[in-house]
Design a protein around this motif. Structure first.
Motif, mmCIF file in Angstrom:
data_model
loop_
_atom_site.group_PDB
_atom_site.id
_atom_site.type_symbol
_atom_site.label_atom_id
_atom_site.label_comp_id
_atom_site.label_asym_id
_atom_site.label_seq_id
_atom_site.Cartn_x
_atom_site.Cartn_y
_atom_site.Cartn_z
ATOM 1 N N LEU A 12 0.832 -1.205 0.000
ATOM 2 C CA LEU A 12 0.000 0.000 0.000
ATOM 3 C C LEU A 12 0.866 1.254 0.000
ATOM 4 O O LEU A 12 0.635 2.197 -0.782
ATOM 5 N N ILE A 16 1.052 4.113 -2.917
ATOM 6 C CA ILE A 16 0.741 5.515 -2.658
ATOM 7 C C ILE A 16 1.918 6.393 -3.069
ATOM 8 O O ILE A 16 1.744 7.440 -3.691
ATOM 9 N N TYR A 29 -3.865 14.136 -8.714
ATOM 10 C CA TYR A 29 -3.635 14.140 -7.269
ATOM 11 C C TYR A 29 -4.961 14.240 -6.521
ATOM 12 O O TYR A 29 -5.165 13.635 -5.493
ATOM 13 N N GLY A 32 -6.641 10.946 -6.611
ATOM 14 C CA GLY A 32 -5.940 10.063 -5.681
ATOM 15 C C GLY A 32 -6.386 10.318 -4.257
ATOM 16 O O GLY A 32 -6.712 9.376 -3.511
ATOM 17 N N PHE A 36 -8.314 7.825 -1.541
ATOM 18 C CA PHE A 36 -7.844 7.497 -0.197
ATOM 19 C C PHE A 36 -8.916 7.769 0.853
ATOM 20 O O PHE A 36 -9.091 7.007 1.790
ATOM 21 N N TYR A 164 -3.143 14.853 -1.393
ATOM 22 C CA TYR A 164 -2.806 13.489 -1.807
ATOM 23 C C TYR A 164 -1.972 12.807 -0.722
ATOM 24 O O TYR A 164 -2.300 11.703 -0.260
ATOM 25 N N TRP A 165 -0.920 13.492 -0.279
ATOM 26 C CA TRP A 165 -0.039 12.876 0.713
ATOM 27 C C TRP A 165 -0.703 12.785 2.079
ATOM 28 O O TRP A 165 -0.576 11.775 2.776
ATOM 29 N N GLY A 168 -3.200 10.031 1.933
ATOM 30 C CA GLY A 168 -2.469 8.775 1.788
ATOM 31 C C GLY A 168 -1.917 8.309 3.119
ATOM 32 O O GLY A 168 -2.016 7.125 3.480
#
Lengths: 316, 259
Positions: A12, A16, A29, A32, A36, A164-165, A168
């Motif tokens: 995973l 990511i 992004y 994404g 998540f 996104y981060w 994630g």
């Protein structure tokens, strides 16, 4: 579980981290991050539906509570959005404990209808309390402020990349917690009561208490997902708590394989991406979605991941 | 030492007296068998003792405490566990997970500890795992530990249920037809296992149709017919009791034997 906890988490994490390399534009992004967020809510449902075997058709109600906590608390209580996320979690957990106690006595579709009622109730409150929530038009949500903090530290990221981060990482944490739970006394007790409530109680499992725990945990997952959605969009409408959203997350869980966290994430990926891909046939989007669901249920009734895994096992 | 006291236990299902006024006691270290023709009320009796049904009348005492009608999970906490006539295995879980589930009471901690996989939770999980593997070895299922329970044979599942019930660390163990559907070899294994369990100090309560098995390993036999207790005693005296022979073979047969 299909493989060990750390293998699943590593896969995973690598996915990511590596996916952005394939993104042709910044727009991806956002998709994404949306995947998540959905996957996080679906992971909560895996615990409740997949392991404990209790259905909820109103889980978006908790997402709504998380979302509106982030919209309302900073504005009216002056709380920092991060604190608002926690407040949403606490309210969702409290409410889940309160309504879960009576309704989790119900089984099967009776429980489905009761949870459905809860979801509709939340949507109605959010829609009708115009003074607070702006009614069906929705309301804007204050910025999280972390991106500005990063900028002051000399790190400049766009909104899409940041979320996104952020989403994630939260998903990774959520998956880690869920996978820990799976192989713990609590997780095993949940799966046991799913298998046979009588047998579970004769080995000392407090069935009502365990069901309630699963309900509360999954409500908190949905709440955090709702909060993240509200914060990254900067705007929220009662749809987040709506019936369609509840159905969407249940469908994602069932499509991927409701018993496994990785399956749930796969379901979230597919059902979040599909509408994006199908925009070409905008008019037929719902039709295709429905057809995909029906076909999966007929040919892969246990969901994508378990069915594929079983097939691989048969033909080594 | 008597661990389990049953006094005047009874229950009605829609006016039908399924079990009526049954009294007996089960002692630690002994096998107490409940026998009787089909429909005599043996499983119903077990369901009342184990808290699955609430008795309509009478009293169940465990180690001197009145435990009538309390929930099965509370009874497990007090050291009473059971197996089921119609298997109640967690089919989708692995054999090891089924056995581990039996250790729920000793393994459970806070849900936080479980989610965060805290050292204390991991330690308890390790201990439970060791215990579960030992029990699986004892019922000869350790080779199948990682197999999905649903793939096991009937006889193996019967043994798995016993292993799961033993995880509770019971002082009183109720076995509902543990040898049903088992072949001769498997029956003999279960026979040995039950004798061992009793020898280790557990009060074993057994419902079983295999009369040879019952007569071989029981210390005390209780006979039910139509929900009534018609005889009680050691295996020898019960097997010669005319009431019991009548219940099993019918009046004519007894008359023929007598004539």
């Amino acid at each position: 579980m299909l493989t060990s906890k750390w293998v699943q988490l590593a896969v995973l994490a690598v996915l990511i981290a590596a996916l952005p390399l394939l993104f042709p534009s910044g727009y991806y992004y956002r998709i994404g991050a949306l995947i998540f967020v959905n996957a996080l809510a679906v992971t909560g449902l895996v615990i409740l539906v997949g392991w404990a075997g209790q259905i909820s058709l109103g889980h978006a109600g908790f997402a709504g509570i998380g979302a509106y906590a982030c919209a309302l608390a900073p504005e009216h209580l002056g709380l920092h959005p991060v604190v608002a996320i926690v407040l949403g979690m606490v309210i969702s957990a409290g409410l889940a404990a309160l309504i879960g106690k009576p309704i989790l006595r119900l089984k099967g579709y009776y429980l489905g209808v009761a949870t459905l009622g809860f979801g509709i109730l939340v949507t109605m409150v959010l829609t009708n309390e115009r003074i607070w929530t702006g009614g069906p038009d929705g309301m804007s949500v204050a910025k999280l402020g972390l991106r500005e903090l990063l900028r002051d530290m000399g790190v400049r990221v766009s909104g899409g990349v940041f979320w996104y981060w952020a989403c994630g990482i939260v998903l990774l944490i959520g998956a880690w917690l869920a996978l820990n739970l799976y192989n713990s006394a609590t997780g095993r007790a949940l799966r046991a009561l799913h298998g046979s409530e009588v047998a579970a109680s004769t080995i000392g499992i407090d069935v009502p208490r365990l069901k309630l725990q699963a309900f509360v945990i999954s409500a908190v997952y949905a709440s955090v997902a709702g909060s993240l959605l509200a914060l990254q969009n900067g705007f929220i409408t009662p749809d987040v708590a709506g019936f369609m959203h509840s159905i969407e997350i249940v469908t994602m869980a069932v499509l991927g394989g409701v018993g496994s966290v990785v399956g749930a994430i796969l379901g979230a990926v597919i059902l979040t991406l599909l509408p994006q891909v199908l925009t070409v046939f905008a008019e037929y989007e719902q039709l295709v979605l429905g057809a995909v669901m029906i076909l999966v249920m007929i040919f892969l009734p246990r969901g994508l991941l378990p069915s594929i895994a079983a097939r691989l096992k048969r033909k080594p | 030492m008597t661990l389990l006291h049953i006094e005047g236990l009874g229950i009605n299902f829609g006016g039908l007296k399924a079990v009526d006024n049954v009294s007996f006691a089960a002692a630690a270290g002994q096998v107490t068998s409940v026998i009787g023709p089909n429909g005599a009320g043996k499983t119903t009796l077990f369901n009342m003792i184990s808290g699955v049904y609430t008795p309509g009348s009478g009293r169940v005492a465990l180690d001197g405490d009145n435990v009538t009608g309390i929930h099965p999970s509370q009874l497990a906490r007090r050291g009473l566990s059971r197996t089921f006539q119609n298997l109640q295995i967690f089919q989708d879980m692995s054999v090891l997970d089924n056995a581990l589930a039996g250790f729920h009471l000793s393994e459970r901690g806070s849900v936080w500890g479980d989610m965060l996989s805290l050292p204390a939770a991991r330690r308890r999980a390790r201990d439970a795992r060791d215990g579960a593997m030992k029990l699986l070895k004892r019922v000869r299922l350790d080779d199948l530990a990682s197999e999905v329970a649903g793939n096991l044979s009937y006889g193996q599942l019967k043994r798995l249920e016993i292993a799961r019930a033993l995880g509770v660390g019971p002082r009183v163990l109720l076995l509902d037809e543990p040898a049903a559907g088992c072949n001769a070899v498997e029956t003999e294994e279960i026979d040995t296992l039950i004798a061992e369990l009793a020898a280790s100090g557990i009060a074993v309560l057994l419902v079983e149709h295999d009369m040879k098995l019952v007569m071989r390993i029981s210390h005390h036999v209780v006979v039910l017919d139509h929900g009534q207790m018609i005889a009680e005693g050691d295996p020898e005296s019960v097997s010669q009791n005319p009431e019991v022979i009548k219940a099993y073979l019918g009046t004519e047969a007894v008359d023929n034997v007598a004539g």
